[in-house]
Design a protein around this motif. Structure first.
Motif, short mmCIF file in Angstrom:
data_model
loop_
_atom_site.label_atom_id
_atom_site.label_comp_id
_atom_site.label_asym_id
_atom_site.label_seq_id
_atom_site.Cartn_x
_atom_site.Cartn_y
_atom_site.Cartn_z
N UNK A 163 83.12 36.26 -38.56
CA UNK A 163 82.35 36.61 -37.36
C UNK A 163 82.82 35.84 -36.15
N UNK A 164 82.81 36.52 -35.02
CA UNK A 164 83.13 35.88 -33.74
C UNK A 164 81.86 35.22 -33.21
N UNK A 165 81.90 33.91 -33.02
CA UNK A 165 80.73 33.20 -32.54
C UNK A 165 80.65 33.36 -31.02
N UNK A 166 79.66 34.07 -30.56
CA UNK A 166 79.49 34.28 -29.13
C UNK A 166 79.01 32.98 -28.48
N UNK A 167 79.67 32.58 -27.40
CA UNK A 167 79.33 31.35 -26.72
C UNK A 167 78.08 31.57 -25.87
N UNK A 168 76.98 30.89 -26.17
CA UNK A 168 75.76 31.08 -25.37
C UNK A 168 75.96 30.75 -23.90
N UNK A 169 76.94 29.89 -23.59
CA UNK A 169 77.19 29.52 -22.20
C UNK A 169 78.00 30.57 -21.45
N UNK A 170 78.34 31.64 -22.11
CA UNK A 170 79.07 32.71 -21.44
C UNK A 170 80.55 32.40 -21.32
N UNK A 171 81.06 32.45 -20.10
CA UNK A 171 82.49 32.28 -19.88
C UNK A 171 83.17 33.61 -19.69
N UNK A 172 84.43 33.56 -19.29
CA UNK A 172 85.19 34.81 -19.09
C UNK A 172 85.44 35.46 -20.45
N UNK A 173 85.10 36.72 -20.61
CA UNK A 173 85.18 37.35 -21.94
C UNK A 173 86.54 37.95 -22.28
N UNK A 174 87.43 38.08 -21.30
CA UNK A 174 88.56 39.00 -21.48
C UNK A 174 89.60 38.52 -22.50
N UNK A 175 89.86 37.22 -22.57
CA UNK A 175 90.84 36.75 -23.55
C UNK A 175 90.33 36.98 -24.97
N UNK A 176 89.07 36.64 -25.23
CA UNK A 176 88.49 36.90 -26.55
C UNK A 176 88.46 38.39 -26.85
N UNK A 177 88.11 39.19 -25.85
CA UNK A 177 88.06 40.64 -26.06
C UNK A 177 89.41 41.19 -26.50
N UNK A 178 90.48 40.75 -25.83
CA UNK A 178 91.81 41.24 -26.16
C UNK A 178 92.20 40.85 -27.58
N UNK A 179 91.87 39.62 -27.97
CA UNK A 179 92.19 39.15 -29.31
C UNK A 179 91.41 39.94 -30.36
N UNK A 180 90.13 40.16 -30.11
CA UNK A 180 89.29 40.90 -31.06
C UNK A 180 89.68 42.36 -31.14
N UNK A 181 89.98 42.96 -29.99
CA UNK A 181 90.36 44.37 -29.98
C UNK A 181 91.65 44.60 -30.75
#
Length: 415
Positions: free
Chosen positions: A13-31
């Motif tokens: 599972x990808x642990x979502x960071x409660x503090x947010x942050x820019x999502x795009x690098x994680x999104x690209x890796x997960x996609x």
């Protein structure tokens, strides 16, 4: 929806960071690993996120996918504490947590305020508010050594003022409503804060509704109260307050992020701004490309399969809380090609995205958000053609949420 090759894709599972942050690098890796991924929500709650464009489009319109909290297994089993930061998204009683006939009933009570004709009638008012806010932005910059926070002085008060005017909420309450709604959408908030913010927001809206019941006006709250009083089968008190919560939050948070993200994008890509100024693209194209490329909402909670469901080869068990990964879907190479991560306003409005939803729960306020953002951007860059960020993009502090996708402040020099 096809035959599963693995339950939850066999992926950690990808642990979502409660503090947010820019999502795009994680999104690209997960996609790159697949259109669906297991995620770990705050408090160790297991969920899933649908990231791929086509998979998300099919999932949110699937007849076996529900929004009602009674389908949330962990909630039904008592594993979701009252102070869980995402609990309001699941349990608020309104359009976003209703299905079928209840959803149609609640949506119909609000929809007359967002018809194309009604939105067009608001255009002169939005233009007038925009002009006044630009004066205020200019004054803030003059008093701040040439630097002003565009988010605070421009991107926020425009949609907040318009939705409050539609609802009939006096200006004196607007700052507090924004503060409370930002607490509701924050994912890094502690349980005591979450409970306090929700209670205060509900209490404030109940008090405003009581005032309208005593002295009705020509506004949306008065109309909803009339529907409540005409018969409980149309709208009960909990649904009234829940609907107001949703209208306040959705009515300004999304547009606030949209305008902020569009200005950031144009400042970082001056050649794209030149396309608009030289007639190769329109301001509406900027809005659509921003919605796709840097969606105002990153991961939106929740939907639940009412039976075990296979999405793009991945099994999502019945009752799993599923996030709609709008920011990931907007940059999916399978939908937008190898340059999906490039901001390009010349793609045109024919390029379809999912950032305002799809299917029965498509954003009711989408036409208003589009109009507000288009007018705001055109007026801003017409008045201040040399506007630029006052700090490097990398130094901007991100929004403290993996639901909302933007920055907390946007310091600019007006030039």
């Amino acid at each position: 929806m096809n035959t599963p090759h693995a339950a939850a894709g066999g992926r950690p599972p990808h642990r979502l960071d409660p503090a947010g942050g820019c999502p795009h690098a994680d999104n690209a890796r997960l996609l790159a690993q697949g259109a669906v991924t297991p995620v770990l929500l705050p408090g160790g709650i297991e969920g899933m996120a649908v990231l791929g464009h086509d998979a998300l489009r099919d999932f949110v319109s699937h007849p076996d996918v529900a929004k009602g909290a009674r389908h949330f297994t962990a909630l039904a089993e008592g594993r979701i504490p009252e102070g869980w930061p995402l609990r309001t998204f699941a349990t608020v009683q309104g359009m976003t947590t209703a299905d079928d006939a209840d959803h149609r009933r609640l949506r119909s009570l609000v929809s007359k305020a967002f018809t194309p004709r009604r939105i067009e009638e608001l255009r002169p008012r939005v233009q007038a508010v925009t002009a006044t806010l630009l004066d205020g932005l200019d004054a803030a910059a003059r008093g701040g050594d040439g630097v002003a926070d565009l988010r605070r002085h421009y991107a926020l008060p425009l949609p907040l003022g318009v939705i409050c005017e539609l609802l009939g909420v006096a200006e004196e309450h607007q700052d507090r409503l924004h503060h409370l709604s930002s607490q509701v959408v924050a994912t890094d908030i502690g349980p005591e804060q979450a409970v306090a913010a929700n209670r205060e927001l509900v209490g404030l809206l109940a008090a405003l509704a009581a005032d309208k019941a005593a002295a009705p006006g020509d506004d949306l709250i008065s109309g909803l109260i009339a529907a409540r009083d005409e018969g409980g089968d149309r709208l009960d008190q909990a649904e009234l307050i829940g609907t107001l919560v949703l209208l306040i939050i959705a009515g300004h948070e999304t547009t606030l992020n949209l305008v902020t993200n569009a200005v950031r994008a144009l400042c970082a890509h001056p050649e794209q701004l030149a396309h608009v100024r030289e007639g190769r693209a329109e301001w509406a194209d900027v809005v659509e490309e921003t919605l796709r490329w840097d969606s105002p909402v990153s991961y939106f909670p929740f939907r639940y399969p009412v039976r075990d469901l296979v999405v793009d080869g991945t099994l999502i068990p019945r009752g799993t809380p599923v996030l709609a990964g709008y920011s990931a879907a907007g940059r999916d190479p399978q939908a937008y090609g190898p340059d999906a991560d490039r901001f390009d306003v010349t793609r045109g409005q024919s390029v379809k995205h999912l950032s305002l939803g799809h299917g029965p729960h498509y954003c009711l306020g989408a036409p208003l958000a589009r109009m507000e953002a288009t007018l705001a951007l055109e007026a801003l860059f017409t008045r201040f053609p040399d506007l630029a960020l006052a700090v490097p993009e990398a130094e901007l502090t991100r929004h403290a949420s993996f639901v909302g996708n933007s920055v907390r402040a946007l310091p600019v020099r007006l030039g």
